[in-house]
Design a protein around this motif. Structure first.
Motif, mmCIF file in Angstrom:
data_model
loop_
_atom_site.group_PDB
_atom_site.id
_atom_site.type_symbol
_atom_site.label_atom_id
_atom_site.label_comp_id
_atom_site.label_asym_id
_atom_site.label_seq_id
_atom_site.Cartn_x
_atom_site.Cartn_y
_atom_site.Cartn_z
ATOM 1 N N ALA A 21 15.901 -19.277 6.830
ATOM 2 C CA ALA A 21 14.730 -19.045 6.061
ATOM 3 C C ALA A 21 14.065 -19.316 6.852
ATOM 4 N N GLY A 22 12.697 -18.299 5.995
ATOM 5 C CA GLY A 22 11.483 -17.721 6.510
ATOM 6 C C GLY A 22 10.300 -17.189 5.740
ATOM 7 N N ALA A 88 7.453 -16.554 10.210
ATOM 8 C CA ALA A 88 8.138 -17.966 10.844
ATOM 9 C C ALA A 88 9.805 -17.730 10.208
ATOM 10 N N ASP A 89 10.782 -17.706 11.143
ATOM 11 C CA ASP A 89 11.795 -17.747 11.169
ATOM 12 C C ASP A 89 13.202 -19.152 11.918
ATOM 13 N N MET A 90 14.037 -19.800 10.612
ATOM 14 C CA MET A 90 14.406 -21.081 11.299
ATOM 15 C C MET A 90 15.831 -20.793 10.476
ATOM 16 N N ILE A 91 16.568 -22.138 10.891
ATOM 17 C CA ILE A 91 17.374 -22.531 10.983
ATOM 18 C C ILE A 91 17.195 -24.062 10.318
ATOM 19 N N LEU A 210 14.268 -22.335 -1.681
ATOM 20 C CA LEU A 210 15.438 -22.427 -2.551
ATOM 21 C C LEU A 210 15.987 -20.865 -3.379
ATOM 22 N N GLY A 211 17.320 -20.850 -2.192
ATOM 23 C CA GLY A 211 17.907 -19.956 -2.497
ATOM 24 C C GLY A 211 18.566 -19.273 -3.038
ATOM 25 N N ASP A 212 19.669 -17.855 -3.688
ATOM 26 C CA ASP A 212 20.431 -18.308 -4.632
ATOM 27 C C ASP A 212 22.170 -18.730 -4.043
ATOM 28 N N ASP A 281 18.653 -17.723 2.680
ATOM 29 C CA ASP A 281 20.137 -17.564 3.022
ATOM 30 C C ASP A 281 21.241 -18.481 3.756
ATOM 31 N N GLU A 282 22.351 -18.657 3.151
ATOM 32 C CA GLU A 282 23.636 -19.581 3.357
ATOM 33 C C GLU A 282 23.721 -18.570 5.299
ATOM 34 N N VAL A 283 23.896 -19.802 5.900
ATOM 35 C CA VAL A 283 24.448 -18.491 7.350
ATOM 36 C C VAL A 283 26.076 -19.087 7.332
#
Length: 295
Positions: A21-22, A88-91, A210-212, A281-283
Motif C-alpha cells: 500500500a502507498g 510512501a510505500d509499505m508492506i 481498501l483495494g479490490d 494490492d495483495e502481493v
C-alpha cells in the motif's frame, strides 16, 4: 434477510496475506505553507507493518509527528513555495479475513454508553443530524434495534446514493447527499453515520486503504476509502454503506467524527493538488519477502 457472501480467497487463511500500500501526492504552493498530514497508518495497525512506513517529502523539509485527540498519527511540515511531493510505500500484514459480522449485537441504551462514546451520538460538520432526524425515525423506527437497524440504514444508503467519482464535493454534507442522491464513499459514510446517530447508535468515520481484494476490480481510479464504525454491544463494528458487503484487506489510517477530523492533508494557505495516486494490492509471499529485504 439471510445474506450470503462469496469471496475468492487465493491464499491460505493460516498464513496472513501481505498487502502493498502507498501513495504519491503532489501540491503546488505560492508561498511557504504549513500543512498537517494524516497519511500514516492508525496506531492499531502499526504492529502489522513489515516494512518501515516513511513519508518521503521532495524537496526534503523537517517533519514532526503527534497524536490528535482521536489517537490518529498526524505529521506537520512547512511546504516551501513551488511543488512539494509526498510519497510512501509499505508492506502490511493482514489476516485476509472479511469484516467481522455479529448479527446478534445489541444496541445499548444511551444511559449505559461509556463517556468516550457519547460524542459519536452528536451532529458534526458533515453529519447534520438535525436535518435528518424526522426522516430517520420514520424510516428506521420500526426496525429491530441493534445490528439489524444499522444494517437497514446501510441498505438504505447503499440504494439511495449513486456512486459517481466525478461528483466528489468536499463541502457536501450528509443531508445534501440525501437530497442529491449522488456522491463518493465519504458521502455514503456520512449519511449512514448521521442516520445511526439520529437513532441513538454511536457511529464514527473511518478512512484508509481498501483495494479490490477478493472482489472483481472496479474501473474507478484507486483512491483512499471511507467507511464507518457503529458501537454495538460494547465494541465498534465496521460497516461500509458504499459496498454493502464484508470486505478483505481494509487498512485503517484514521478515525473521527466525520471527514473534518481525518482530512488526509490540511493546508493553512493555498495548495493546489497537482498529482494523486494510491495503490493497494495483495502481493505474493515471495514478492513480499523481497520487498521486506530491500527495505
Amino acid at each position: 434477510m439471510l445474506r450470503t457472501y462469496v469471496f475468492a480467497l487465493p491464499y491460505d487463511r493460516d498464513d496472513p496475506m501481505k498487502i502493498r500500500a502507498g501513495y504519491s501526492i503532489a501540491f503546488d504552493t505560492l508561498a511557504p505553507t504549513p500543512m498537517v498530514l494524516m497519511l500514516s497508518l492508525h496506531p492499531s495497525r502499526a504492529a502489522d507493518l513489515l516494512t518501515p512506513e516513511t513519508i518521503t517529502v521532495d524537496p526534503p523539509v523537517p517533519a514532526r509527528q503527534f497524536r490528535d485527540g482521536f489517537g490518529n498519527v498526524c505529521t506537520r511540515i512547512l511546504a516551501p513555495a513551488g511543488r512539494i511531493s509526498l510519497a510512501a510505500d509499505m508492506i502490511v500484514r493482514d489476516s485476509g479475513l472479511p469484516d467481522l459480522q455479529a448479527p446478534d449485537a445489541r444496541q445499548l441504551p444511551v444511559a449505559d454508553l461509556p463517556d468516550d462514546v457519547l460524542p459519536y451520538l452528536l451532529g458534526s460538520r458533515y453529519c447534520d443530524t438535525d436535518k435528518l432526524g424526522s426522516f430517520a425515525w420514520a424510516q428506521f423506527g420500526a426496525t429491530p434495534e441493534g445490528w439489524a437497524r444499522v444494517q437497514a440504514i446501510v441498505d438504505f444508503v447503499h440504494r439511495h446514493i449513486r456512486f459517481d467519482y466525478l461528483q466528489a464535493d468536499a463541502t457536501r454534507s450528509a443531508f445534501e447527499a440525501f437530497e442529491q442522491r449522488r456522491g463518493v464513499c465519504r458521502d455514503f459514510a456520512h449519511l449512514a453515520i448521521a442516520f445511526c446517530r439520529c437513532m441513538n447508535i454511536p457511529a464514527r468515520y473511518c478512512t484508509g486503504y481498501l483495494g479490490d481484494i477478493g472482489v472483481p476490480p472496479l474501473p474507478d481510479p484507486m483512491d483512499f476509502s471511507a467507511w464507518f464504525e457503529a458501537y454495538l454491544d460494547g465494541r465498534w463494528y465496521t460497516f461500509d454503506a458504499r459496498h454493502n458487503r464484508p470486505r478483505i484487506g481494509r487498512i485503517l489510517m484514521a478515525r473521527g467524527r466525520d471527514a473534518t477530523d481525518v482530512a488526509l492533508t490540511t493546508s493553512f494557505g493555498q495548495a493546489q493538488l497537482a498529482a494523486f495516486e494510491v495503490h493497494t494490492d495483495e502481493v505474493s509471499e515471495d514478492k513480499a519477502r523481497g520487498l521486506v529485504r530491500a527495505a
